[in-house]
Structures are given as C-alpha cells and as structure tokens.
Design an enzyme around this catalytic site. Structure first.
Site: not given
Length: 429
Positions: A40, A109, A115
C-alpha cells in the site's frame, strides 16, 4: 484530514504513508534505473512518481517486485523492464523497521524474494512506512514471513519449528493455499524476544526447503517515516548501506578472506568512475579499519568549480592534498591502519601525501577510457561531470616501479576485486 484531538491533528496511517511516499519520490532523478516495491505504501509512491513524470517530464526505467506492482505501474503509464544490472535506487515499504539499526521485516505482501533481489541490486535502498512500523525489536508486532518451496511443506514447517520459530502456513482470502508470484508458499512465523535476526536468518537458510526469509538485516540506506503529526522523518542507515555496498560486504564477510598483519594504510587511486569509493569502502570494512572518501575532503570552492565543468589546477588541489596527508599521518601515528580514496593522478601529488605516511600502499584502479566513460555517464548525483574524464586521463601519471602499488583492472565485480586485493595484501603486495 487526520483525526483532531483537542487542537492536535493526528495524521491517519494512510496520510502518513502518502507523506513518506511523496518525500521518497523527490529522490528520483531523470535517467534513473529504479526498483519499485510492493504494498500500500508503494502504491502512494507510484502515484507521486507518476505525477512527477507527467509534470516534470522525467524519464526513468523501472523494475517491479511483483505482478501487482507491474499492473499498477502500467495503469499509471510507468514502463516496466526485467531486472538487469545495478539499480540506481529502489523504494519499498516495510512491515517493521527496527529503530537504531534499520533492520526490517518484509513480506506480508508476499513479494519478499523479489523485494530482496531488487534491494540487493540497488545502489541505494530506501524504505517508506508509517510511524506504526517503527519497533524496538523485529517481531514485536508483525510475523516473520518465510518463503518455502511447494514440496514436503509440512516437513519444512516442522524444521522451521526446530529452530524455535512457531509458524503457520498462510492461506488466501478464499481459504486456499497462498502462493507467491514465484509459485511458492509462505510460512508466517512468530519471533520471540531475544532472538537475533542475523542468527535466525542464517539458521533458516540452512533448511533446504526455505527459499528466502523476510529478514532484511543489511542494505537499507534510509527509512522515510510518515509521523502521526503529519511530518516525515528520515532515518539513515549504516555507512556501508549509504555507500551502496552493504550487499557486497555481506557476501565478502562470509568468504573467509585472509587478513594481513599489521593493518595497512592504503590509498585507492584512479580516474573518475574507476570505482574508488566502492572498492575503498569494501576494503576498509573487510580490513576493519577507518575509511575516508577523499572527495569529502575537497573544500567547497573545489566542488563548485568541478560542478561548473572546470578542471582543478595544482593550487586548487593543495589544500585537499594537505588534508589527505594529515589523515594518513594520523593513522600511521595511531598504528591503526586505514583506507582513503583519492584520484592522486600525478607522482607529485602522491609524493606530497606520502609525506604523511611513508609506508603507504597504493591500489591503482585501471580501466579503458570506453569502460570508464560508460560508467561515468550512468552515475547520478556525483559532482564530477563525465566530460572531465578526458582531462583526468591526460593528467594521469601511472605509479612507477619504485612506488608500493598494486595495479587492479576494474573490469571485474567488486567482490572479485576486493578478494584479489585482500589476498595480495596478505601475500605482501
């Protein structure tokens, strides 16, 4: 607007995330190769980035950490390419940010593997988050995600339990097994107080079914946190993360490199874009000695002259060389060793700084003009314009046979270069 208590306005978590994201978007420069995170907070960063692209006409190339980010970027007109080579900057969110270390938990997430790959490929990795993500210890509020292969799942979960982590397999909203973009499963684990993140990560990586962990314990150059009062605060990482070498250093520290005795005093030299700062910082960290980037010793007048595109003359350089000689002398007198990086292009300059330390070892980084020109053109935020490279080559007087020097070709990875230097220092140069 945030909630109002008396006369105090309290920013909501979304407002805090948006504020941090907008600050991070200001770090992006045209021409950058940029890593985009997932979640988000990253969504707000994409919005701010899209706005800058439209209003300022900046041009960037982006890599995404997830399919969700790829889709959102496409909606905003931000092009995505595969990861190839080093990124200038990566911006991502975090589930926890440890105060004082900037160690992270990421992966709620589900994109922790990609990542981490992108974070480790970035010269600067910056985290954005709201104030609730700041914790005193990792595991205080969020579980630790661990990505595992979809084979012998129960056995892998049991082995994770053997090292003291209580874990549960993540399920999707539809109560079916959750799968990452890589087709793997996620185990969400509880970290008890007293557990050491580096040790837990190392133990998890000994389990064959574990692909990656959500512990990010090196490489965060800065965290930009949106605060409840509506402001943002920037927390800087350790020197190696800020220098963009933390991932290389983590690898080198696990290679069991030989250590010279006593600790040497070293000047890493070479023309612009030869990688002096990167190699010097890694070398100092591997040796466990002090590090100084010679560029930081330039007076402001020299910086302004170079920024204006004018080469420095001898009179400009004398105060700078004096500062370098002083630093070398201090290390010699303390017997502690140290690494400084400086172009030291002429014999005269090297003789001047050697007056502070007769036992100085030179590490001369060499490369072709085409290679270094390509590197110089790809750098962002450096005060040496690429078009001054020719003047440096014209000035360069390579070290002579009577100077204590090791000549190192820079057409290799930083890990290979530093490993070679450490071995030669141990062997006596």
């Amino acid at each position: 607007m945030g909630a109002v208590t008396g006369e105090t306005t309290i920013a909501t978590p979304d407002q805090q995330k948006r504020a941090a994201a907008r600050q991070a978007a200001l770090l992006v420069e045209t021409g950058m190769y940029l890593g985009l995170g997932t979640g988000s907070t990253t969504g707000y960063f994409l919005d701010a980035l899209s706005e800058r692209i439209k209003t300022e006409r900046i041009s960037i190339t982006c890599v995404a950490t997830s399919l969700a980010t790829e889709r959102r970027a496409a909606e905003l007109g931000i092009g995505i390419v595969p990861l190839s080579g080093m990124l200038d900057l990566a911006v991502d969110g975090a589930d926890e940010v440890a105060f004082g270390t900037l160690h992270l938990i990421k992966g709620l997430g589900g994109a922790l593997l990609r990542e981490k790959q992108i974070a480790e490929s970035a010269r600067q990795f910056v985290v954005i988050a709201d104030e609730s993500k700041l914790v005193r210890r990792l595991g205080e509020r969020a579980p630790l995600p661990v990505e595992i292969v979809d084979f012998a799942v129960e056995r892998t979960v049991a082995r994770i339990g053997d090292i003291g982590l209580s874990g549960v397999l993540r399920m999707s909203d539809a109560m079916t097994p959750y799968r990452t973009d890589n087709g793997n499963r996620i185990v969400d684990c509880s970290m008890a107080p007293g557990m050491v993140p580096d040790q837990i990560h190392a133990a998890l990586k000994t389990i064959a079914g574990v692909v990656e962990t959500g512990l990010f314990t090196h490489g965060c150059a800065a965290a930009i946190i949106g605060m409840t009062d509506g402001s943002t605060r920037r927390f800087d990482g350790d020197p190696w993360a800020r220098a963009g070498v933390a991932s290389y250093l983590a690898t080198l520290r696990n290679m069991g490199l030989p250590q010279p005795h006593p600790k040497p005093v070293i000047a890493v030299m070479g023309v612009s874009a030869s990688g002096k700062s990167t190699i010097g910082a890694l070398l100092a960290a591997c040796l466990g000695v002090a590090f100084i980037d010679g560029d930081d010793l330039h007076p402001q007048s020299n910086r302004e002259k170079m920024q204006a595109g004018h080469p420095l003359n001898d009179n400009d350089r004398l105060p700078w060389l004096h500062r370098i000689a002083g630093a070398l002398r201090a290390w010699r007198d303390a017997g502690c060793g140290g690494v400084i990086v400086s172009s030291l292009l002429t014999r005269h300059y090297r003789d001047l700084v050697r007056s502070g330390c007769a036992g100085l070892i030179l590490v001369n980084l060499t490369g072709t003009r085409d290679l270094l020109a390509k590197r110089a053109a790809g750098r962002h935020g450096h005060f040496m314009p690429p078009d001054l490279l020719d003047s440096q080559f014209a000035t360069l007087e390579p070290p002579g046979a009577d100077e204590t020097v090791m000549n190192i070709d820079v057409d290799a990875s930083p890990i290979a270069i530093v490993s070679s230097i450490m071995q030669r220092l141990t062997d006596g140069v």
